[in-house]
Design an enzyme around this catalytic site. Sequence first.
Site: not given
Ligand code: BES
Ligand code: ZN
Ligand code: ZN
Length: 460
Positions: A240, A251, A314
Amino acid sequence: MGKQAVMISVTDNRISQNPNLKDYIDLNSSDTVTHMTESELLVILKKVKQKEQSTEKIRMMAGDIARRLGKLKVQEATISVETLQTVFTEVNDHEATMAFVEGWHLGQYEYTSYKSEKPLHHTELHIKGDGVNEAVNNGKIRAASMNFSRDLMNDIPSELNPTTFPKRLKDELENSDVNIEVFNKVKLEEMEMNGLLTVGQGSEHDPVFVEMSYQGDASKPLVALVGKGVTYDTGGINLKQGRHLSDMRMDMGGAAAVAGAMKLMAESKAKVNVVALLQIVENLPDSKAILPGDVIRYKNGKTVQIGNTDAEGRLILADGLLRAGELEAEYVVDIATLTGAIASALGSKLAGVFGDEDLALKMKQLGDVNGDHNWPMPLVDSYDSYLDSDYADFNNISSKGEAGSITAGLFLRRFVPGSCKWLHVDMAGMMSSKEEGYYANSATGFGARLLADYTKYVSK
Ligand code: BES
Ligand code: ZN
Ligand code: ZN
């Protein structure tokens, strides 16, 4: 004797016979006004418009007062059921009392483990009225369960990680009727929990799977609650970037919600038959971490291309859903901080609920009452092909940059056993809150009440 406060309605004689004070209260824009008389500290509750009355309004008001009196270092505060009835004419007194107690104890919550200045003073609440014990007790249980979820979510990754998480659950629940089983890495290999094993590859902490069961009534349909427990999400090799990452310690909010719900159901002796399935893992980049482009083969034979290591939630929930099928659960709810996209769609005061449309509507109605607000979302069949992969059965990310929460739901649907009535709750927008009502600058604890009330609903 320490400082005392009395909560009264604006219709109380002490106010109606004092026109100056009455004017001052009327001019004040907030719902409650604190006023020091010669002998006592009064908290005056103004009348609430009929259409604005709800149990949530009561919880928010109580939380606000509890925090304010705590800051004033008030020792004890008293309210009568009669006062609650005068202000909230549309809510029955049992519900109103329960909501007030719940909001009070939630409003006193602060996460201070890492502050050297110690916490808010806790003002003791007294409710005057006949036969209030049950409502008071229920309100306390609901708040304590949600606060347990908050504590888990707030804690820092060096303290709460896949190595320590199971012990935290045992410490909290060992004197309850919840049975806890912890599956370590060797067992996970045997059980072919390949999503969990793969996501955990980059961390020094081995992933764990925790199965907790509570049988308040074994004759009820089995409900499986599946929680995403990523104790820290760096994104993995798809690291990230450029964003405030401290919240990614939360998370595991889905797993925290499930744990809180188990506490709530066990302590309130709910007549349910429920199993909690928690996938606990840390998503870190390392030379052993899974690489984008790699493929996971799941226990049901399906293969998944890792299009992005940051879509890890997922991948681990898939194992939990398959496990729910093995256990022959009739109802399955998974809950996860799954996609940033759900916060773009619904903002930070609602979770999205996908799956069985009738049950999703019921979930919304339960949230409207218990404060865990959520809204039904569609699983659009024609987006399913966005998950196509050239060399595996499917991909863990969509080929299109749209509808990210829906495609995540569609991914999960592929692992839901056909015999289950399934809901998926995406609570990514509901992870943390700002100080307001019974919420603090902290994790929300979202989901504990929702999952418990839903489980009770389907077990009627
Ligand atoms: N844990 C994150 C989702 C998230 C983002 C939770 C912000 C709380 C606040 C999840 O694992 C993630 O990173 N999802 C990605 C998916 C993408 C790579 C398809 C996202 O939402 O950007
Ligand atoms: Zn996550
Ligand atoms: Zn993630």
